[in-house]
Design a protein around this motif. Structure first.
Motif, PDB file in Angstrom:
ATOM      1  N   GLY A 111       0.784  -1.227   0.000  1.00  0.00           N
ATOM      2  CA  GLY A 111       0.000   0.000   0.000  1.00  0.00           C
ATOM      3  C   GLY A 111       0.811   1.269   0.000  1.00  0.00           C
ATOM      4  O   GLY A 111       0.285   2.358   0.290  1.00  0.00           O
ATOM      5  N   LEU A 112       2.098   1.173  -0.369  1.00  0.00           N
ATOM      6  CA  LEU A 112       2.971   2.351  -0.316  1.00  0.00           C
ATOM      7  C   LEU A 112       2.495   3.442  -1.264  1.00  0.00           C
ATOM      8  O   LEU A 112       2.213   3.190  -2.439  1.00  0.00           O
ATOM      9  N   ILE A 113       2.401   4.657  -0.741  1.00  0.00           N
ATOM     10  CA  ILE A 113       2.180   5.855  -1.560  1.00  0.00           C
ATOM     11  C   ILE A 113       3.245   6.873  -1.183  1.00  0.00           C
ATOM     12  O   ILE A 113       3.374   7.260  -0.015  1.00  0.00           O
ATOM     13  N   LEU A 114       4.027   7.288  -2.172  1.00  0.00           N
ATOM     14  CA  LEU A 114       5.082   8.287  -1.999  1.00  0.00           C
ATOM     15  C   LEU A 114       4.711   9.548  -2.759  1.00  0.00           C
ATOM     16  O   LEU A 114       4.031   9.493  -3.788  1.00  0.00           O
ATOM     17  N   ARG A 162       1.479   7.120   2.812  1.00  0.00           N
ATOM     18  CA  ARG A 162       0.531   6.072   3.197  1.00  0.00           C
ATOM     19  C   ARG A 162       1.173   4.702   3.026  1.00  0.00           C
ATOM     20  O   ARG A 162       2.129   4.530   2.282  1.00  0.00           O
ATOM     21  N   GLY A 163       0.614   3.688   3.712  1.00  0.00           N
ATOM     22  CA  GLY A 163       1.027   2.309   3.533  1.00  0.00           C
ATOM     23  C   GLY A 163       2.243   1.913   4.332  1.00  0.00           C
ATOM     24  O   GLY A 163       2.790   2.675   5.123  1.00  0.00           O
ATOM     25  N   CYS A 164       2.676   0.646   4.136  1.00  0.00           N
ATOM     26  CA  CYS A 164       3.841   0.079   4.821  1.00  0.00           C
ATOM     27  C   CYS A 164       3.714   0.195   6.337  1.00  0.00           C
ATOM     28  O   CYS A 164       4.659   0.572   7.040  1.00  0.00           O
ATOM     29  N   VAL A 165       2.513  -0.135   6.842  1.00  0.00           N
ATOM     30  CA  VAL A 165       2.276  -0.149   8.276  1.00  0.00           C
ATOM     31  C   VAL A 165       2.965  -1.375   8.875  1.00  0.00           C
ATOM     32  O   VAL A 165       2.849  -2.480   8.345  1.00  0.00           O
ATOM     33  N   VAL A 166       3.693  -1.204   9.970  1.00  0.00           N
ATOM     34  CA  VAL A 166       4.374  -2.313  10.629  1.00  0.00           C
ATOM     35  C   VAL A 166       3.809  -2.508  12.026  1.00  0.00           C
ATOM     36  O   VAL A 166       3.334  -1.559  12.662  1.00  0.00           O
ATOM     37  N   ASP A 167       3.851  -3.755  12.497  1.00  0.00           N
ATOM     38  CA  ASP A 167       3.391  -4.042  13.849  1.00  0.00           C
ATOM     39  C   ASP A 167       4.559  -3.983  14.816  1.00  0.00           C
ATOM     40  O   ASP A 167       5.671  -3.574  14.463  1.00  0.00           O
ATOM     41  N   SER A 215      -1.635  -7.799   7.974  1.00  0.00           N
ATOM     42  CA  SER A 215      -2.653  -7.811   6.929  1.00  0.00           C
ATOM     43  C   SER A 215      -3.756  -6.827   7.303  1.00  0.00           C
ATOM     44  O   SER A 215      -4.774  -7.192   7.898  1.00  0.00           O
ATOM     45  N   VAL A 216      -3.540  -5.572   6.953  1.00  0.00           N
ATOM     46  CA  VAL A 216      -4.501  -4.509   7.214  1.00  0.00           C
ATOM     47  C   VAL A 216      -4.785  -3.793   5.901  1.00  0.00           C
ATOM     48  O   VAL A 216      -3.972  -3.847   4.961  1.00  0.00           O
ATOM     49  N   PRO A 217      -5.944  -3.131   5.774  1.00  0.00           N
ATOM     50  CA  PRO A 217      -6.291  -2.473   4.501  1.00  0.00           C
ATOM     51  C   PRO A 217      -5.231  -1.510   3.988  1.00  0.00           C
ATOM     52  O   PRO A 217      -5.010  -1.431   2.769  1.00  0.00           O
ATOM     53  N   ASP A 218      -4.577  -0.785   4.874  1.00  0.00           N
ATOM     54  CA  ASP A 218      -3.569   0.175   4.430  1.00  0.00           C
ATOM     55  C   ASP A 218      -2.363  -0.488   3.776  1.00  0.00           C
ATOM     56  O   ASP A 218      -1.581   0.186   3.103  1.00  0.00           O
ATOM     57  N   ASN A 219      -2.210  -1.795   3.996  1.00  0.00           N
ATOM     58  CA  ASN A 219      -1.070  -2.512   3.410  1.00  0.00           C
ATOM     59  C   ASN A 219      -1.442  -3.290   2.141  1.00  0.00           C
ATOM     60  O   ASN A 219      -0.660  -4.104   1.655  1.00  0.00           O
ATOM     61  N   THR A 220      -2.634  -3.037   1.607  1.00  0.00           N
ATOM     62  CA  THR A 220      -3.024  -3.698   0.368  1.00  0.00           C
ATOM     63  C   THR A 220      -2.130  -3.213  -0.780  1.00  0.00           C
ATOM     64  O   THR A 220      -2.036  -2.006  -1.037  1.00  0.00           O
ATOM     65  N   PRO A 221      -1.446  -4.123  -1.496  1.00  0.00           N
ATOM     66  CA  PRO A 221      -0.535  -3.701  -2.580  1.00  0.00           C
ATOM     67  C   PRO A 221      -1.242  -2.877  -3.651  1.00  0.00           C
ATOM     68  O   PRO A 221      -2.374  -3.179  -4.043  1.00  0.00           O
ATOM     69  N   LEU A 222      -0.554  -1.846  -4.122  1.00  0.00           N
ATOM     70  CA  LEU A 222      -1.058  -0.971  -5.181  1.00  0.00           C
ATOM     71  C   LEU A 222      -0.178  -1.133  -6.417  1.00  0.00           C
ATOM     72  O   LEU A 222       1.052  -1.250  -6.305  1.00  0.00           O
ATOM     73  N   PHE A 223      -0.809  -1.085  -7.603  1.00  0.00           N
ATOM     74  CA  PHE A 223      -0.070  -1.399  -8.828  1.00  0.00           C
ATOM     75  C   PHE A 223      -0.121  -0.318  -9.902  1.00  0.00           C
ATOM     76  O   PHE A 223       0.667  -0.358 -10.838  1.00  0.00           O
ATOM     77  N   ASP A 224      -1.041   0.634  -9.794  1.00  0.00           N
ATOM     78  CA  ASP A 224      -1.083   1.667 -10.824  1.00  0.00           C
ATOM     79  C   ASP A 224      -1.703   2.929 -10.246  1.00  0.00           C
ATOM     80  O   ASP A 224      -2.423   2.889  -9.240  1.00  0.00           O
ATOM     81  N   ILE A 225      -1.412   4.059 -10.903  1.00  0.00           N
ATOM     82  CA  ILE A 225      -1.923   5.351 -10.480  1.00  0.00           C
ATOM     83  C   ILE A 225      -2.082   6.231 -11.709  1.00  0.00           C
ATOM     84  O   ILE A 225      -1.289   6.148 -12.663  1.00  0.00           O
ATOM     85  N   CYS A 226      -3.121   7.060 -11.719  1.00  0.00           N
ATOM     86  CA  CYS A 226      -3.303   8.055 -12.769  1.00  0.00           C
ATOM     87  C   CYS A 226      -4.044   9.235 -12.155  1.00  0.00           C
ATOM     88  O   CYS A 226      -4.483   9.183 -11.004  1.00  0.00           O
TER      89      CYS A 226
END
Length: 613
Positions: free
Chosen positions: A98-101, A112-117, A124-135
């Protein structure tokens, strides 16, 4: 799969009129200078008028500024899959976990994303859902898509989730005309976002796993991807046209590899995929393009010139035009417009192959065709008696204090101050191209067909070099640390006992080598190739010159390379700058005197001098 081409009639683009063609387009070129290893995977990139970003696994972000590739700091060590932005001060990147830079023009920040415990792992949390494209749109709003139907919307302030209505993995999102968006992904999933903000699932009737899409214009798009076929034991690619109402599979009889990306260049529409697959859609035809690689190609970076970069597995970076990256080369400063080099009268019109400054006495010599040997005396170049009838390629000090000249047919001549005598004869049609001397009794010679000769005080002995390639240049720190460069990127390293290969990461011919230390070495070669070794790895600098660079030398302050068509480049300690010489003659050799003045010699008896002031 590799030889099938199909025809796409533009007049029949929306009517499904297709046919076969046998055309194959010319190939792409490998981009050098980016410090990527065989384990690197590049996913995407982004470019503007100032340079190019390329991203990949492990949080890798490289930037090319027109001179050098630089690795930038990334806040998170996870794969970065896609980039989009209105400009480089408003540039976004998305990736794994879920990384957003966001890039602000200078630094990448994590939004956003890359939440660690508490154990340091990614839960496995929603913020860590992998993202693959952006526009996004010109007003700065953006959308990112990923696994399990994830769609995120940036409204100018924050990222918020939007209901996609599907759990399918989404791999692509594009903007259509009128502000509508099209997302696509696994199992033929295609979603349309209308003006009201709701996502509607379209009936694609194609089970392909879509990986990328390209807007064609008025509410239409091409989608590409692939499906696994058991009988083929692998993936096959699909190209699907959506005309705003229906979906149609194009080229159903073609056996493409799986497609990974699609984009538009000045040459037409480009598709990339597995096993180095590149196809070009242009003038109503689809043709296979030679990529020169079997590595999977994953991303396409459109350049402001209309060209593009292709990136992929194993650190692969290709460009559709060998000169495409020259658009980012910094302009020559106003103070450099006047030639920094001035011609000298050599007294000959013979081609000069070598120029050398005696480090012991400070005398300057040049050599060339028909045994030509010149000496600079009291500010003038004067001819010495010819060293035989054949061409002389290099000079050095003899063990007894005289002068050695080596060249064609493996001959080495000795000058005692008044006349020449033959010092050594290889009795072979092999040219000695370079000489290098250390101390009073250690001399090395290199040349055609991997020739290496060694003088250790008594006689010349031929050494096994480990190569049959021509070796054009020699340089060393001492008799146990020596480099020789040659054909197809060949670099050979002498360690005092044997010669071994020293891979520089290029297949271009290398014509010369010079260094200040074992961790500060430069090589130059074909098509403007420049490389530098920092003690750990070679870095090939993207060509600033189209012409071949044939010689390199330097001082503790700077480095100068010269080559064909009068080209000259200077490294000021930070980067390379092209310098006008006022000459179009090929410059084949270079040296520097004790006062820091550079000399270059070449065709038609040309000798140029560059004063350090």
């Amino acid at each position: 799969m590799d030889g099938t081409q199909e025809t796409l009639s533009r007049r029949g683009l929306f009517r499904g009129q297709f046919g076969a063609t046998s055309q194959t387009e010319e190939g792409w070129y490998s981009v050098e200078g980016i410090a990527a290893g065989p384990g690197d995977v590049f996913w995407d990139g982004w470019a503007d008028e100032q340079g190019v970003f390329v991203t990949g696994d492990d949080g890798v972000i490289f930037h090319f500024d027109g001179s050098d590739w630089t690795r930038l700091q990334c806040p998170a060590p996870v794969p970065i899959h896609a980039l989009w932005g209105t400009d480089r001060s408003n540039l976004w990147a998305v990736g794994w976990m879920g990384l957003i830079l966001r890039f602000d023009g200078e630094t990448w920040h994590q939004d956003r994303g890359c939440v660690v415990d508490t154990s340091g792992k990614y839960p496995s949390v929603p913020d860590n859902t992998p993202l693959f494209d952006i526009c996004g749109l010109e007003d700065g709003r953006a959308w990112a898509v990923g696994d399990r139907g994830t769609i995120l919307h940036f409204d100018g302030t924050d990222w918020q989730s939007e209901d996609s209505g599907t759990r399918a993995h989404l791999r692509s999102v594009i903007a259509l005309s009128g502000g509508q968006l099209l997302a696509s992904g696994g199992d033929g999933t295609v979603l349309l976002r209308g003006d009201g903000g709701d996502w509607q699932k379209l009936d694609s009737a194609v089970s392909s796993n879509f990986t990328a899409a390209l807007a064609l214009g008025d509410r239409s798009a091409l989608l590409v991807g692939g499906r696994y076929f058991v009988d083929a034991n692998g993936f096959r690619g699909d190209v699907v046209l959506w005309n705003g109402d229906t979906f149609e599979t194009l080229f159903p009889s073609a056996q493409f590899s799986r497609f990974r990306e699609i984009g538009r260049t000045e040459k037409g529409i480009i598709t990339l995929g597995d096993a180095g697959q590149i196809h070009l859609i242009r003038e109503g035809e689809v043709a296979r393009v030679q990529s020169g690689t079997s590595h999977d190609l994953l991303g396409l970076v459109c350049l402001p010139t209309g060209e593009a970069l292709a990136v992929g597995d194993f650190g692969t970076v290709l460009v559709g035009d060998a000169e495409a990256l020259e658009c980012f080369a910094p302009a020559i400063a106003a103070g450099e417009v006047a030639p920094n080099w001035t011609p000298q009268e050599s007294g000959t019109d013979r081609q000069l192959w070598g120029i050398w400054c005696d480090p012991e006495e400070g005398a300057l010599y040049a050599c060339g065709e028909e045994g030509t040997v010149l000496i600079r005396d009291r500010g003038q170049w004067e001819a010495l008696p010819p060293a035989g009838d054949l061409g002389i390629h290099d000079l050095t000090r003899a063990p007894d204090g005289g002068l050695l000249a080596a060249g064609q047919l493996g001959e080495i001549h000795h000058f005692d101050g008044s006349s020449w005598r033959k010092h050594f004869d290889l009795f072979m049609d092999v040219t000695i191209l370079s000489l290098w001397k250390h101390g009073t009794d250690q001399i090395f010679a290199a040349g055609d067909e991997g020739l290496v000769l060694h003088w250790a005080g008594d006689s010349w002995e031929r050494m096994p070099s480990g190569t049959k390639s021509a070796l054009y240049g020699l340089w060393g720190m001492d008799a146990e640390h020596l480099l020789a460069v040659g054909d197809f990127g060949q670099v050979m390293r002498w360690n005092g006992t044997r010669w071994d290969e020293f891979n520089a990461g290029t297949e271009h011919f290398l014509f010369d080598v010079w260094g200040r230390a074992l961790d500060d070495i430069f090589i130059v070669g074909l098509s403007g190739t420049i490389g530098h070794f920092d003690g750990k790895r070679w870095q090939i600098t993207p060509a600033r010159a189209r012409s071949d660079l044939l010689a390199v030398t330097g001082t503790e302050h700077d480095v100068v390379a010269v080559g064909a068509a009068g080209v000259a480049a200077r490294h000021d300690g930070l980067r390379w700058h092209m310098e006008p010489t006022g000459s179009t003659a090929g410059l084949r050799a270079a040296t520097v005197d004790r006062d820091g003045r550079y000399y270059a010699a070449g065709d038609g008896g040309t000798i140029l001098i560059r004063d350090p002031s």
